[in-house]
Design a protein around this motif. Structure first.
Motif, PDB file in Angstrom:
ATOM      1  N   SER A   1       0.836  -1.193   0.000  1.00 43.46           N
ATOM      2  CA  SER A   1       0.000   0.000   0.000  1.00 43.46           C
ATOM      3  C   SER A   1       0.869   1.240   0.000  1.00 43.46           C
ATOM      4  O   SER A   1       1.864   1.320   0.728  1.00 43.46           O
ATOM      5  CB  SER A   1      -0.897  -0.012   1.237  1.00 43.46           C
ATOM      6  N   TYR A   2       0.529   2.188  -0.842  1.00 38.76           N
ATOM      7  CA  TYR A   2       1.251   3.446  -0.947  1.00 38.76           C
ATOM      8  C   TYR A   2       0.261   4.591  -0.824  1.00 38.76           C
ATOM      9  O   TYR A   2      -0.868   4.487  -1.277  1.00 38.76           O
ATOM     10  CB  TYR A   2       1.924   3.589  -2.322  1.00 38.76           C
ATOM     11  N   VAL A   3       0.710   5.685  -0.235  1.00 35.03           N
ATOM     12  CA  VAL A   3      -0.039   6.930  -0.266  1.00 35.03           C
ATOM     13  C   VAL A   3       0.817   7.885  -1.075  1.00 35.03           C
ATOM     14  O   VAL A   3       1.961   8.162  -0.726  1.00 35.03           O
ATOM     15  CB  VAL A   3      -0.293   7.492   1.149  1.00 35.03           C
ATOM     16  N   VAL A   4       0.253   8.366  -2.194  1.00 32.25           N
ATOM     17  CA  VAL A   4       1.025   9.167  -3.141  1.00 32.25           C
ATOM     18  C   VAL A   4       0.440  10.565  -3.217  1.00 32.25           C
ATOM     19  O   VAL A   4      -0.766  10.731  -3.407  1.00 32.25           O
ATOM     20  CB  VAL A   4       0.997   8.514  -4.550  1.00 32.25           C
ATOM     21  N   ASN A   5       1.301  11.569  -3.075  1.00 31.35           N
ATOM     22  CA  ASN A   5       0.900  12.954  -3.277  1.00 31.35           C
ATOM     23  C   ASN A   5       0.843  13.187  -4.783  1.00 31.35           C
ATOM     24  O   ASN A   5       1.842  13.044  -5.475  1.00 31.35           O
ATOM     25  CB  ASN A   5       1.928  13.874  -2.613  1.00 31.35           C
ATOM     26  N   ILE A   6      -0.318  13.560  -5.304  1.00 31.26           N
ATOM     27  CA  ILE A   6      -0.506  13.757  -6.742  1.00 31.26           C
ATOM     28  C   ILE A   6       0.510  14.758  -7.301  1.00 31.26           C
ATOM     29  O   ILE A   6       0.953  14.634  -8.433  1.00 31.26           O
ATOM     30  CB  ILE A   6      -1.949  14.228  -7.027  1.00 31.26           C
ATOM     31  N   GLU A   7       0.896  15.734  -6.510  1.00 34.32           N
ATOM     32  CA  GLU A   7       1.847  16.759  -6.970  1.00 34.32           C
ATOM     33  C   GLU A   7       3.229  16.177  -7.264  1.00 34.32           C
ATOM     34  O   GLU A   7       4.028  16.800  -7.954  1.00 34.32           O
ATOM     35  CB  GLU A   7       1.957  17.878  -5.942  1.00 34.32           C
ATOM     36  N   HIS A   8       3.535  15.009  -6.759  1.00 36.47           N
ATOM     37  CA  HIS A   8       4.845  14.398  -6.961  1.00 36.47           C
ATOM     38  C   HIS A   8       4.869  13.384  -8.108  1.00 36.47           C
ATOM     39  O   HIS A   8       5.906  12.798  -8.384  1.00 36.47           O
ATOM     40  CB  HIS A   8       5.331  13.743  -5.667  1.00 36.47           C
ATOM     41  N   ILE A   9       3.737  13.192  -8.765  1.00 39.55           N
ATOM     42  CA  ILE A   9       3.695  12.302  -9.924  1.00 39.55           C
ATOM     43  C   ILE A   9       4.104  13.091 -11.157  1.00 39.55           C
ATOM     44  O   ILE A   9       3.574  14.170 -11.418  1.00 39.55           O
ATOM     45  CB  ILE A   9       2.294  11.695 -10.116  1.00 39.55           C
ATOM     46  N   THR A  10       5.066  12.568 -11.906  1.00 44.74           N
ATOM     47  CA  THR A  10       5.487  13.229 -13.144  1.00 44.74           C
ATOM     48  C   THR A  10       4.894  12.552 -14.365  1.00 44.74           C
ATOM     49  O   THR A  10       4.755  13.189 -15.412  1.00 44.74           O
ATOM     50  CB  THR A  10       7.019  13.268 -13.281  1.00 44.74           C
ATOM     51  N   ALA A  11       4.540  11.280 -14.262  1.00 36.88           N
ATOM     52  CA  ALA A  11       3.948  10.558 -15.394  1.00 36.88           C
ATOM     53  C   ALA A  11       3.270   9.297 -14.886  1.00 36.88           C
ATOM     54  O   ALA A  11       3.605   8.777 -13.816  1.00 36.88           O
ATOM     55  CB  ALA A  11       5.019  10.192 -16.409  1.00 36.88           C
ATOM     56  N   ILE A  12       2.330   8.830 -15.686  1.00 38.62           N
ATOM     57  CA  ILE A  12       1.672   7.556 -15.409  1.00 38.62           C
ATOM     58  C   ILE A  12       1.773   6.711 -16.666  1.00 38.62           C
ATOM     59  O   ILE A  12       1.394   7.152 -17.751  1.00 38.62           O
ATOM     60  CB  ILE A  12       0.198   7.742 -15.021  1.00 38.62           C
ATOM     61  N   ASN A  13       2.303   5.514 -16.519  1.00 44.63           N
ATOM     62  CA  ASN A  13       2.399   4.579 -17.630  1.00 44.63           C
ATOM     63  C   ASN A  13       1.263   3.572 -17.469  1.00 44.63           C
ATOM     64  O   ASN A  13       1.318   2.688 -16.621  1.00 44.63           O
ATOM     65  CB  ASN A  13       3.761   3.878 -17.626  1.00 44.63           C
ATOM     66  N   ASN A  14       0.214   3.760 -18.281  1.00 46.60           N
ATOM     67  CA  ASN A  14      -0.955   2.886 -18.173  1.00 46.60           C
ATOM     68  C   ASN A  14      -0.651   1.465 -18.621  1.00 46.60           C
ATOM     69  O   ASN A  14      -1.242   0.520 -18.119  1.00 46.60           O
ATOM     70  CB  ASN A  14      -2.120   3.445 -18.988  1.00 46.60           C
ATOM     71  N   PHE A  15       0.257   1.305 -19.573  1.00 45.28           N
ATOM     72  CA  PHE A  15       0.575  -0.030 -20.080  1.00 45.28           C
ATOM     73  C   PHE A  15       1.226  -0.894 -19.003  1.00 45.28           C
ATOM     74  O   PHE A  15       0.828  -2.023 -18.761  1.00 45.28           O
ATOM     75  CB  PHE A  15       1.475   0.065 -21.308  1.00 45.28           C
ATOM     76  N   SER A  16       2.248  -0.325 -18.338  1.00 43.96           N
ATOM     77  CA  SER A  16       2.932  -1.101 -17.296  1.00 43.96           C
ATOM     78  C   SER A  16       2.377  -0.814 -15.908  1.00 43.96           C
ATOM     79  O   SER A  16       2.858  -1.358 -14.925  1.00 43.96           O
ATOM     80  CB  SER A  16       4.436  -0.834 -17.325  1.00 43.96           C
ATOM     81  N   GLN A  17       1.363   0.037 -15.822  1.00 40.43           N
ATOM     82  CA  GLN A  17       0.667   0.364 -14.576  1.00 40.43           C
ATOM     83  C   GLN A  17       1.621   0.844 -13.488  1.00 40.43           C
ATOM     84  O   GLN A  17       1.676   0.317 -12.389  1.00 40.43           O
ATOM     85  CB  GLN A  17      -0.156  -0.824 -14.099  1.00 40.43           C
ATOM     86  N   ILE A  18       2.348   1.912 -13.846  1.00 39.35           N
ATOM     87  CA  ILE A  18       3.325   2.483 -12.926  1.00 39.35           C
ATOM     88  C   ILE A  18       3.176   3.999 -12.905  1.00 39.35           C
ATOM     89  O   ILE A  18       3.037   4.626 -13.954  1.00 39.35           O
ATOM     90  CB  ILE A  18       4.760   2.110 -13.351  1.00 39.35           C
ATOM     91  N   ALA A  19       3.208   4.568 -11.719  1.00 43.46           N
ATOM     92  CA  ALA A  19       3.277   6.022 -11.568  1.00 43.46           C
ATOM     93  C   ALA A  19       4.749   6.365 -11.328  1.00 43.46           C
ATOM     94  O   ALA A  19       5.409   5.770 -10.479  1.00 43.46           O
ATOM     95  CB  ALA A  19       2.432   6.497 -10.402  1.00 43.46           C
ATOM     96  N   ILE A  20       5.252   7.313 -12.098  1.00 47.34           N
ATOM     97  CA  ILE A  20       6.643   7.731 -11.949  1.00 47.34           C
ATOM     98  C   ILE A  20       6.648   9.019 -11.138  1.00 47.34           C
ATOM     99  O   ILE A  20       5.988   9.997 -11.490  1.00 47.34           O
ATOM    100  CB  ILE A  20       7.304   7.931 -13.326  1.00 47.34           C
ATOM    101  N   LEU A  21       7.393   8.997 -10.058  1.00 46.78           N
ATOM    102  CA  LEU A  21       7.436  10.141  -9.152  1.00 46.78           C
ATOM    103  C   LEU A  21       8.592  11.068  -9.500  1.00 46.78           C
ATOM    104  O   LEU A  21       9.530  10.684 -10.204  1.00 46.78           O
ATOM    105  CB  LEU A  21       7.559   9.647  -7.713  1.00 46.78           C
ATOM    106  N   ASN A  22       8.532  12.301  -8.986  1.00 43.74           N
ATOM    107  CA  ASN A  22       9.558  13.285  -9.346  1.00 43.74           C
ATOM    108  C   ASN A  22      10.937  12.968  -8.772  1.00 43.74           C
ATOM    109  O   ASN A  22      11.924  13.559  -9.186  1.00 43.74           O
ATOM    110  CB  ASN A  22       9.122  14.703  -8.968  1.00 43.74           C
ATOM    111  N   ASN A  23      11.044  12.010  -7.876  1.00 47.49           N
ATOM    112  CA  ASN A  23      12.359  11.603  -7.369  1.00 47.49           C
ATOM    113  C   ASN A  23      12.899  10.387  -8.131  1.00 47.49           C
ATOM    114  O   ASN A  23      13.913   9.811  -7.765  1.00 47.49           O
ATOM    115  CB  ASN A  23      12.300  11.300  -5.870  1.00 47.49           C
TER     116      ASN A  23
END
Length: 59
Positions: A12-34
């Motif tokens: 389980s993760y809690v993700v701040n939307i402001e820290h997401i730089t991209a979402i890859n729907n194919f591989s189902q991964i959110a890429i964060l700014n770090n």
């Protein structure tokens, strides 16, 4: 207002939307700014993508 999204998968993760730089729907991964990648379950990918799009439209 800070917008958080609870990403539920095998962990389980809690993700701040402001820290997401991209979402890859194919591989189902959110890429964060770090540079970290946060896996997203199939169940929540659509909801997170929509929420991220709304967040991006604010700017």
């Amino acid at each position: 207002m800070i917008d958080f999204f609870n990403v539920i998968n095998h962990k389980s993760y809690v993700v701040n939307i402001e820290h997401i730089t991209a979402i890859n729907n194919f591989s189902q991964i959110a890429i964060l700014n770090n540079g970290r990648e946060c896996p997203i379950s199939r169940r929540f990918i659509k909801e997170l993508t929509e929420k991220y799009k709304r967040h991006c439209r604010k700017f």
